[in-house]
Enzyme design. Structure first.
Site, PDB file in Angstrom:
ATOM      1  N   ALA A   1       0.809  -1.229   0.000  1.00  0.00           N
ATOM      2  CA  ALA A   1       0.000   0.000   0.000  1.00  0.00           C
ATOM      3  C   ALA A   1       0.837   1.271   0.000  1.00  0.00           C
ATOM      4  O   ALA A   1       0.346   2.330  -0.385  1.00  0.00           O
ATOM      5  CB  ALA A   1      -0.954  -0.012   1.201  1.00  0.00           C
ATOM      6  N   ALA A   2       2.098   1.178   0.431  1.00  0.00           N
ATOM      7  CA  ALA A   2       2.937   2.390   0.453  1.00  0.00           C
ATOM      8  C   ALA A   2       3.756   2.533  -0.832  1.00  0.00           C
ATOM      9  O   ALA A   2       4.567   3.442  -0.948  1.00  0.00           O
ATOM     10  CB  ALA A   2       3.868   2.364   1.662  1.00  0.00           C
TER      11      ALA A   2
ATOM     12  N   ARG B   1      -4.141  -0.324 -22.912  1.00  0.00           N
ATOM     13  CA  ARG B   1      -3.057   0.117 -23.803  1.00  0.00           C
ATOM     14  C   ARG B   1      -3.382  -0.246 -25.252  1.00  0.00           C
ATOM     15  O   ARG B   1      -3.189   0.554 -26.174  1.00  0.00           O
ATOM     16  CB  ARG B   1      -1.741  -0.559 -23.396  1.00  0.00           C
ATOM     17  CG  ARG B   1      -1.139  -0.013 -22.125  1.00  0.00           C
ATOM     18  CD  ARG B   1      -0.026  -0.923 -21.610  1.00  0.00           C
ATOM     19  NE  ARG B   1       0.702  -0.299 -20.521  1.00  0.00           N
ATOM     20  CZ  ARG B   1       1.555  -0.945 -19.743  1.00  0.00           C
ATOM     21  NH1 ARG B   1       1.801  -2.239 -19.927  1.00  0.00           N
ATOM     22  NH2 ARG B   1       2.201  -0.310 -18.786  1.00  0.00           N
TER      23      ARG B   1
ATOM     24  N   VAL C   1      -1.907  -8.137  -8.720  1.00  0.00           N
ATOM     25  CA  VAL C   1      -1.277  -7.155  -9.596  1.00  0.00           C
ATOM     26  C   VAL C   1       0.248  -7.360  -9.599  1.00  0.00           C
ATOM     27  O   VAL C   1       0.913  -7.235 -10.626  1.00  0.00           O
ATOM     28  CB  VAL C   1      -1.616  -5.714  -9.130  1.00  0.00           C
ATOM     29  CG1 VAL C   1      -0.925  -4.671  -9.986  1.00  0.00           C
ATOM     30  CG2 VAL C   1      -3.126  -5.496  -9.154  1.00  0.00           C
ATOM     31  N   GLY C   2       0.797  -7.672  -8.425  1.00  0.00           N
ATOM     32  CA  GLY C   2       2.251  -7.850  -8.288  1.00  0.00           C
ATOM     33  C   GLY C   2       2.760  -8.939  -9.217  1.00  0.00           C
ATOM     34  O   GLY C   2       2.165 -10.010  -9.312  1.00  0.00           O
TER      35      GLY C   2
ATOM     36  N   HIS D   1       0.342 -11.870 -18.403  1.00  0.00           N
ATOM     37  CA  HIS D   1       0.728 -10.451 -18.356  1.00  0.00           C
ATOM     38  C   HIS D   1       2.259 -10.406 -18.419  1.00  0.00           C
ATOM     39  O   HIS D   1       2.949 -10.381 -17.404  1.00  0.00           O
ATOM     40  CB  HIS D   1       0.233  -9.800 -17.066  1.00  0.00           C
ATOM     41  CG  HIS D   1       0.855  -8.444 -16.838  1.00  0.00           C
ATOM     42  ND1 HIS D   1       0.546  -7.349 -17.603  1.00  0.00           N
ATOM     43  CD2 HIS D   1       1.810  -8.022 -15.965  1.00  0.00           C
ATOM     44  CE1 HIS D   1       1.262  -6.315 -17.210  1.00  0.00           C
ATOM     45  NE2 HIS D   1       2.045  -6.699 -16.214  1.00  0.00           N
TER      46      HIS D   1
ATOM     47  N   ASN E   1       9.016 -13.999  -5.214  1.00  0.00           N
ATOM     48  CA  ASN E   1       7.659 -13.461  -5.089  1.00  0.00           C
ATOM     49  C   ASN E   1       6.641 -14.554  -4.813  1.00  0.00           C
ATOM     50  O   ASN E   1       5.651 -14.325  -4.120  1.00  0.00           O
ATOM     51  CB  ASN E   1       7.291 -12.651  -6.329  1.00  0.00           C
ATOM     52  CG  ASN E   1       7.889 -11.263  -6.248  1.00  0.00           C
ATOM     53  OD1 ASN E   1       8.012 -10.711  -5.170  1.00  0.00           O
ATOM     54  ND2 ASN E   1       8.285 -10.720  -7.378  1.00  0.00           N
TER      55      ASN E   1
ATOM     56  N   ILE F   1       2.034   2.179  -6.939  1.00  0.00           N
ATOM     57  CA  ILE F   1       0.661   1.892  -7.388  1.00  0.00           C
ATOM     58  C   ILE F   1      -0.309   2.160  -6.245  1.00  0.00           C
ATOM     59  O   ILE F   1      -1.367   2.766  -6.436  1.00  0.00           O
ATOM     60  CB  ILE F   1       0.526   0.444  -7.915  1.00  0.00           C
ATOM     61  CG1 ILE F   1       1.381   0.268  -9.173  1.00  0.00           C
ATOM     62  CG2 ILE F   1      -0.939   0.104  -8.208  1.00  0.00           C
ATOM     63  CD1 ILE F   1       1.414  -1.137  -9.739  1.00  0.00           C
TER      64      ILE F   1
ATOM     65  N   ASP G   1      -3.065  -3.866 -20.011  1.00  0.00           N
ATOM     66  CA  ASP G   1      -2.704  -4.257 -21.382  1.00  0.00           C
ATOM     67  C   ASP G   1      -3.885  -4.021 -22.331  1.00  0.00           C
ATOM     68  O   ASP G   1      -3.714  -3.555 -23.449  1.00  0.00           O
ATOM     69  CB  ASP G   1      -2.288  -5.731 -21.400  1.00  0.00           C
ATOM     70  CG  ASP G   1      -1.241  -6.015 -20.334  1.00  0.00           C
ATOM     71  OD1 ASP G   1      -0.183  -5.380 -20.376  1.00  0.00           O
ATOM     72  OD2 ASP G   1      -1.506  -6.842 -19.443  1.00  0.00           O
TER      73      ASP G   1
ATOM     74  N   ARG H   1      14.477 -14.741 -14.303  1.00  0.00           N
ATOM     75  CA  ARG H   1      13.023 -14.815 -14.171  1.00  0.00           C
ATOM     76  C   ARG H   1      12.589 -15.839 -13.108  1.00  0.00           C
ATOM     77  O   ARG H   1      11.704 -15.584 -12.306  1.00  0.00           O
ATOM     78  CB  ARG H   1      12.453 -15.207 -15.547  1.00  0.00           C
ATOM     79  CG  ARG H   1      10.963 -15.069 -15.642  1.00  0.00           C
ATOM     80  CD  ARG H   1      10.502 -15.422 -17.047  1.00  0.00           C
ATOM     81  NE  ARG H   1       9.062 -15.427 -17.072  1.00  0.00           N
ATOM     82  CZ  ARG H   1       8.315 -14.337 -17.178  1.00  0.00           C
ATOM     83  NH1 ARG H   1       8.868 -13.167 -17.282  1.00  0.00           N
ATOM     84  NH2 ARG H   1       7.007 -14.427 -17.187  1.00  0.00           N
TER      85      ARG H   1
HETATM   86  P1  NAX Z   1       6.735  -0.383  -5.551  1.00  0.00           P
HETATM   87  O1  NAX Z   1       8.081  -1.023  -5.395  1.00  0.00           O
HETATM   88  O2  NAX Z   1       6.637   1.105  -5.666  1.00  0.00           O
HETATM   89  O3  NAX Z   1       5.828  -0.807  -4.315  1.00  0.00           O
HETATM   90  C1  NAX Z   1       5.723  -2.110  -3.876  1.00  0.00           C
HETATM   91  C2  NAX Z   1       5.394  -2.062  -2.412  1.00  0.00           C
HETATM   92  O4  NAX Z   1       5.150  -3.387  -2.002  1.00  0.00           O
HETATM   93  C3  NAX Z   1       6.520  -1.514  -1.549  1.00  0.00           C
HETATM   94  O5  NAX Z   1       6.031  -0.477  -0.725  1.00  0.00           O
HETATM   95  C4  NAX Z   1       6.961  -2.720  -0.735  1.00  0.00           C
HETATM   96  O6  NAX Z   1       7.389  -2.376   0.576  1.00  0.00           O
HETATM   97  C5  NAX Z   1       5.697  -3.550  -0.720  1.00  0.00           C
HETATM   98  N1  NAX Z   1       5.884  -4.979  -0.506  1.00  0.00           N
HETATM   99  C6  NAX Z   1       6.897  -5.774  -0.919  1.00  0.00           C
HETATM  100  N2  NAX Z   1       6.708  -7.029  -0.485  1.00  0.00           N
HETATM  101  C7  NAX Z   1       5.552  -7.025   0.198  1.00  0.00           C
HETATM  102  C8  NAX Z   1       4.841  -8.026   0.915  1.00  0.00           C
HETATM  103  N3  NAX Z   1       5.307  -9.276   1.032  1.00  0.00           N
HETATM  104  N4  NAX Z   1       3.680  -7.678   1.521  1.00  0.00           N
HETATM  105  C9  NAX Z   1       3.219  -6.412   1.456  1.00  0.00           C
HETATM  106  N5  NAX Z   1       3.873  -5.418   0.808  1.00  0.00           N
HETATM  107  C10 NAX Z   1       5.013  -5.728   0.191  1.00  0.00           C
HETATM  108  O7  NAX Z   1       6.055  -1.124  -6.779  1.00  0.00           O
HETATM  109  P2  NAX Z   1       4.798  -0.659  -7.646  1.00  0.00           P
HETATM  110  O8  NAX Z   1       5.254   0.209  -8.734  1.00  0.00           O
HETATM  111  O9  NAX Z   1       3.722  -0.182  -6.747  1.00  0.00           O
HETATM  112  O10 NAX Z   1       4.402  -2.058  -8.334  1.00  0.00           O
HETATM  113  C11 NAX Z   1       3.869  -3.130  -7.574  1.00  0.00           C
HETATM  114  C12 NAX Z   1       3.790  -4.389  -8.414  1.00  0.00           C
HETATM  115  O11 NAX Z   1       2.913  -4.202  -9.520  1.00  0.00           O
HETATM  116  C13 NAX Z   1       5.128  -4.827  -9.035  1.00  0.00           C
HETATM  117  O12 NAX Z   1       5.249  -6.232  -8.888  1.00  0.00           O
HETATM  118  C14 NAX Z   1       4.950  -4.514 -10.495  1.00  0.00           C
HETATM  119  O13 NAX Z   1       5.744  -5.330 -11.320  1.00  0.00           O
HETATM  120  C15 NAX Z   1       3.485  -4.793 -10.679  1.00  0.00           C
HETATM  121  N6  NAX Z   1       2.829  -4.239 -11.863  1.00  0.00           N
HETATM  122  C16 NAX Z   1       1.854  -4.974 -12.438  1.00  0.00           C
HETATM  123  C17 NAX Z   1       1.141  -4.520 -13.525  1.00  0.00           C
HETATM  124  C18 NAX Z   1       0.067  -5.361 -14.138  1.00  0.00           C
HETATM  125  O14 NAX Z   1      -0.492  -4.918 -15.150  1.00  0.00           O
HETATM  126  N7  NAX Z   1      -0.298  -6.526 -13.628  1.00  0.00           N
HETATM  127  C19 NAX Z   1       1.438  -3.210 -14.140  1.00  0.00           C
HETATM  128  C20 NAX Z   1       2.182  -2.291 -13.243  1.00  0.00           C
HETATM  129  C21 NAX Z   1       3.227  -2.936 -12.378  1.00  0.00           C
HETATM  130  O15 NAX Z   1       4.385  -3.144 -13.151  1.00  0.00           O
END
Ligand code: NAX
Length: 329
Positions: free
Chosen positions: A12-13, A162, A129-130, A187, A105, A16, A159, A98
């Site tokens: 959440a911090a 886009r 989403v992650g 994705h 993750n 996204i 996607d 990869r």
């Molecule tokens: P950020 O690195 O800005 O934020 C991720 C946050 O997750 C950080 O605050 C971190 O402390 C927290 N975090 C890490 N591990 C955690 C856990 N085990 N439990 C709870 N929180 C945890 O990344 P952000 O740009 O927000 O992207 C988040 C994810 O979305 C990434 O994996 C990224 O690859 C993915 N995306 C997915 C997309 C999709 O279309 N499915 C598109 C956008 C994005 O690339």
């Protein structure tokens, strides 16, 4: 006043999260008369930043926001939740393969799946989403004993959006004139944005855009590589557009799909279109007024499309193989 919907958001911090939470709290996700409660989950190093985000949410004095709770404890974070949005994950770093990323993750999503099963509301829906989001969703689903598979999703809506905007720009129309755009598969760079069934103002794309070479080549690769192009330009990965796609996905899964149209989201395959059962693959989906969803049947798949779908499904199979130790038998 309706009962509040509880939404849990991991990461959440993060970027996204920062673009997403304020839209949920403002009513963009569930409508202007639906109160929400937020349960925000971070890992310990993210908790200080999360405190700041919570202060900002409070400072918006959103009429629909009935409570915000921040935690690093998974069961606490998913208690009573109706929608869990799994955004947090570890980004890929230099030198990481990869499969390393899948392993690192993947472990996050076993614990989250278990906690959702234990603590969430029985109607909980989970959107991952992650990245790699399809396989992370498979892991969460497989570890959430007792939660039906049809309550798990992975996001391919960014996607789809886009692809719609690329087709609209080429045809000189507005993106809302483009319908029936399905993203098939993963994705990732193998995803297939299916232009053969997409429509522009009701007409098949091929009747509006005659440049087949562009459709089969540059269009697909632009959509597949858009995330990388944004990282190159911005120095950071897409966040506001990703958050917007989360809102769109939940809206589309909560409201009736317009007649004849569909939307893209990855779901657990039950064998439709020859896609191996169990894989989390993006497909054309229809939602009914009661919120139930189904795979749209009978979408034509020509030889070109089948080749692209086979490639992306094959990648999903390889990803599942790489994390099979995280998937209980
Ligand atoms: P950020 O690195 O800005 O934020 C991720 C946050 O997750 C950080 O605050 C971190 O402390 C927290 N975090 C890490 N591990 C955690 C856990 N085990 N439990 C709870 N929180 C945890 O990344 P952000 O740009 O927000 O992207 C988040 C994810 O979305 C990434 O994996 C990224 O690859 C993915 N995306 C997915 C997309 C999709 O279309 N499915 C598109 C956008 C994005 O690339």
């Amino acid at each position: 006043m309706k009962d509040a919907i509880t939404v849990s958001v991991t990461g959440a911090a993060g970027q996204i999260g920062y673009a997403l939470l304020f839209r949920i709290a403002s009513g963009a996700m569930f409508g202007p008369d639906q109160p929400v409660k937020l349960r925000l989950i971070e890992i310990e190093p993210g908790m200080a930043a999360l405190e700041g985000v919570i202060m900002e949410l409070e400072d918006c004095a959103f009429p629909l926001l009935q409570g915000v709770h921040g935690t690093s404890d998974l069961e606490d974070g998913f208690t009573g939740t109706n929608w869990s949005l799994l955004v947090g994950s570890v980004p890929r770093k230099d030198g990481m393969e990869r499969n390393d990323l899948l392993g690192i993750n993947g472990k996050i999503f076993t614990g989250q799946g278990q906690a959702i099963a234990k603590a969430a509301a029985s109607n909980v829906r989970t959107l991952v989403v992650g990245n790699p989001c399809n396989t992370n969703a498979l892991i969460a689903m497989s570890n959430a004993a007792g939660v039906p598979a049809e309550q798990f999703f992975a996001m391919t809506r960014l996607d789809e959006n886009r692809a719609k905007s690329q087709l609209a720009a080429k045809a000189g129309v507005h993106s809302s004139d483009v319908t029936n755009l399905c993203i098939w598969g993963n994705h990732s760079a193998t995803q297939y944005p299916d232009f053969t069934n997409a429509r522009i103002k009701g007409q098949l794309v091929s009747e509006v855009i005659s440049d087949q070479a562009w459709l089969q080549g540059e269009f697909i690769s632009t959509v597949q590589k858009r995330g990388a192009a944004i990282i190159k330009a911005r120095g950071l990965s897409s966040a506001a557009s990703a958050a917007n796609a989360v809102v769109d996905t939940v809206v589309s899964l909560s409201n009736e799909t317009p007649a004849g149209d569909w939307h893209s989201v990855a779901v657990a395959s039950s064998g439709a279109y020859g896609i191996e059962p169990g894989l989390m693959a993006s497909m054309p989906i229809r939602t009914e007024a009661d919120g139930s969803w189904s795979v749209v049947e009978g979408v034509p798949v020509d030889e070109f499309s089948q080749g692209k779908i086979d490639a992306t499904i094959n990648e999903l199979r390889e990803e599942r193989e790489a994390v099979k130790h995280l998937i209980p038998a």
